[in-house]
Design an enzyme around this catalytic site. Structure first.
Site, mmCIF file in Angstrom:
data_model
loop_
_atom_site.group_PDB
_atom_site.id
_atom_site.type_symbol
_atom_site.label_atom_id
_atom_site.label_comp_id
_atom_site.label_asym_id
_atom_site.label_seq_id
_atom_site.Cartn_x
_atom_site.Cartn_y
_atom_site.Cartn_z
ATOM 1 N N CYS A 77 -3.980 7.543 10.821
ATOM 2 C CA CYS A 77 -3.894 6.882 12.125
ATOM 3 C C CYS A 77 -3.525 7.881 13.219
ATOM 4 C CB CYS A 77 -2.850 5.776 12.081
ATOM 5 S SG CYS A 77 -3.331 4.355 11.065
ATOM 6 N N ILE A 88 10.128 7.148 16.372
ATOM 7 C CA ILE A 88 9.552 7.817 15.200
ATOM 8 C C ILE A 88 8.326 8.633 15.571
ATOM 9 C CG2 ILE A 88 8.724 7.496 12.854
ATOM 10 C CD1 ILE A 88 11.605 6.580 13.285
ATOM 11 N N LYS A 109 0.834 -1.211 0.000
ATOM 12 C CA LYS A 109 0.000 0.000 0.000
ATOM 13 C C LYS A 109 0.866 1.258 0.000
ATOM 14 C CE LYS A 109 -1.451 1.483 4.021
ATOM 15 N NZ LYS A 109 -1.187 2.891 4.362
ATOM 16 N N ASN A 110 1.925 1.248 0.808
ATOM 17 C CA ASN A 110 2.744 2.449 0.945
ATOM 18 C C ASN A 110 3.628 2.721 -0.269
ATOM 19 O OD1 ASN A 110 1.660 3.045 3.440
ATOM 20 N ND2 ASN A 110 3.282 2.035 4.590
ATOM 21 N N ARG A 152 2.991 14.065 13.228
ATOM 22 C CA ARG A 152 3.400 13.928 11.828
ATOM 23 C C ARG A 152 3.139 15.201 11.018
ATOM 24 N NH1 ARG A 152 1.458 8.102 9.708
ATOM 25 N NH2 ARG A 152 -0.603 8.859 10.169
ATOM 26 N N ARG A 199 -7.662 -0.638 5.907
ATOM 27 C CA ARG A 199 -6.921 0.407 5.192
ATOM 28 C C ARG A 199 -5.653 -0.146 4.553
ATOM 29 N NH1 ARG A 199 -4.819 4.295 8.631
ATOM 30 N NH2 ARG A 199 -4.027 5.159 6.678
ATOM 31 N N ASP A 258 6.456 0.604 11.815
ATOM 32 C CA ASP A 258 5.234 -0.101 11.416
ATOM 33 C C ASP A 258 5.222 -1.562 11.873
ATOM 34 O OD1 ASP A 258 4.018 2.068 10.327
ATOM 35 O OD2 ASP A 258 4.264 1.475 8.239
#
Length: 417
Positions: A117, A327, A22-23, A122, A397, A305
């Site tokens: 999310c 992060i 997806k990314n 961010r 998602r 992740d």
């Protein structure tokens, strides 16, 4: 609203095919705005974020078709709008990726500040700083980023922190800028390299992707092409931990093990047997699961992740493990739900201390974000009794039919409508 129901206690066994990332697919779809020609994409995962991006591209006037067989065709010959509205952007942070292509090709954009999310702030300030260095004016008005330029030019851009979407956004904008752009302290993730491969196929001049310094020399126009999305390394890592936590034996196929070196090395240190092939790897879970500390960092280090999934594994460890999240400042929301299942976890700022050796029991839990959803599934696979996970729209998602893939490996899992 859908839920996932799991009855734990069954070791997983068999083979699982990993879907496209997806990314990597999301920036590739955004890159289609850089040309009037058609872009054909392969290995697209048919997940909610992809469908949201399709709707966004259609909203601004692109002809976008995404099929369940993993292919997509996008053509943005002419747009009727340069605005990414709040209604579509609020659920998905990656919507910010249309900003760079719109400003680069059409010299203007109005993009809602993104959602996604709830794992931390961010901020998008690095995206805006980079575009301003390249000659755009960017303002935030009524929750929207409004950007316009008379023409972008090359620039030296030093990013104070590593940002994947920031690197991707600025790299796309720079492909049509006048002169050379240098992105210093750029993200090295495989998804960035996959985007650079697509842009080169479109005629862009890019070098240095996969390193901290990327150079882009602008061209007058880009062309259409066909491009394949890389496998999802985070999905592959999730199934690897699923095998380890259930003391299973699973072969993870259609993936790039070298992109998971940090995860597989960490998994091996916890006692799992990892056998690596060229496009697959096999994980055999072992007793005991050894508790090992881990710290998240940008690629190629252990990815943020995978932090939630690793926490689930450490609840079954033979001692205590410290998980440090560098992060995002708010990415331990899943810990409280695991505690409700019997886990012994203490949070102190950006560190979580997980004391293993306590059996988990099934419970009703809430998913707070995409990767938290996966971690609760992993916890449910080893919990005694039934676990019911709510808010699995987060899961949808980014994971394609994960409950069906797990069921084929022997898990007692189902989606409850």
């Amino acid at each position: 609203m859908d839920k996932i129901r799991i009855t734990g206690g069954k070791p997983l066994a068999g083979r699982v095919e990993i879907s496209g990332a997806k990314n990597a697919a999301l920036p590739a779809m955004a890159a289609s705005l850089l040309t009037a020609d058609a872009i054909q994409l392969e290995n697209i995962p048919y997940v909610r974020d992809i469908l949201t991006t399709r709707a966004l591209l259609q909203e601004i006037g692109a002809d976008a078709e995404v099929r369940q067989d993993g292919t997509a065709t996008i053509k943005a010959a002419e747009l009727r709008s340069h605005e990414a509205p709040y209604e579509l952007v609020k659920t998905m942070r990656a919507s910010i990726l249309v900003l760079g292509p719109l400003v680069g090709r059409f010299r203007k954009a109005r993009v809602s500040l993104p959602g996604g999310c709830a794992i931390g702030a961010r901020p998008v300030n690095l995206h805006l700083m980079g575009l301003e260095r390249m000659g755009a004016r960017c303002d935030v008005v009524h929750g929207y980023i409004e950007a316009y330029t008379e023409g972008l030019h090359g620039a030296y851009i030093l990013m104070e922190t590593v940002t994947v979407t920031g690197t991707e956004n600025l790299m796309m904008a720079a492909t049509l800028a006048d002169g050379e752009t240098v992105l210093d302290n750029a993200a090295c993730e495989p998804e960035v390299t996959n985007l650079a491969d697509l842009l080169r196929s479109m005629g862009a001049q890019i070098e240095g992707d996969g390193t901290r310094t990327i150079r882009i020399r602008g061209v007058r126009r880009l062309r259409g092409c066909r491009h394949r999305i890389i496998p999802d390394r985070i999905e592959a890592g999730t199934f690897a931990i699923a095998s380890a936590i259930t003391r299973g034996d699973v072969e993870i196929c259609n993936c790039e093990p070298r992109q998971l070196t940090s995860v597989l090395t960490q998994l091996n240190q916890t006692g799992a047997e990892v056998v690596i092939g060229s496009k697959s790897f096999r994980v055999r879970g072992r007793n005991p699961i050894i508790s090992k500390n881990v710290t998240t960092y940008p690629y190629p280090a252990f990815p943020t992740d995978m932090q939630a999934q690793y926490m689930a594994l450490m609840t079954q460890g033979d001692g205590s493990a410290v998980i440090t999240e560098t992060i995002f400042e708010n990415r331990f929301l899943h810990a409280q739900e695991m505690i409700r299942m019997g886990a012994d976890i203490t949070i102190d700022g950006r560190q979580a201390v997980v004391r293993g050796g306590r059996p988990l029991t099934g419970a009703r839990v809430l998913a707070s974000d995409l990767r938290a959803s996966a971690s609760l599934i992993l916890a449910g696979l080893v919990a005694r009794g039934e676990t019911l996970i709510d808010r699995v729209y987060h899961l949808d998602r980014g994971y394609y039919r994960i409950e069906e893939k797990l069921a084929l490996l022997g898990a007692d899992i189902e989606r409850v409508k």
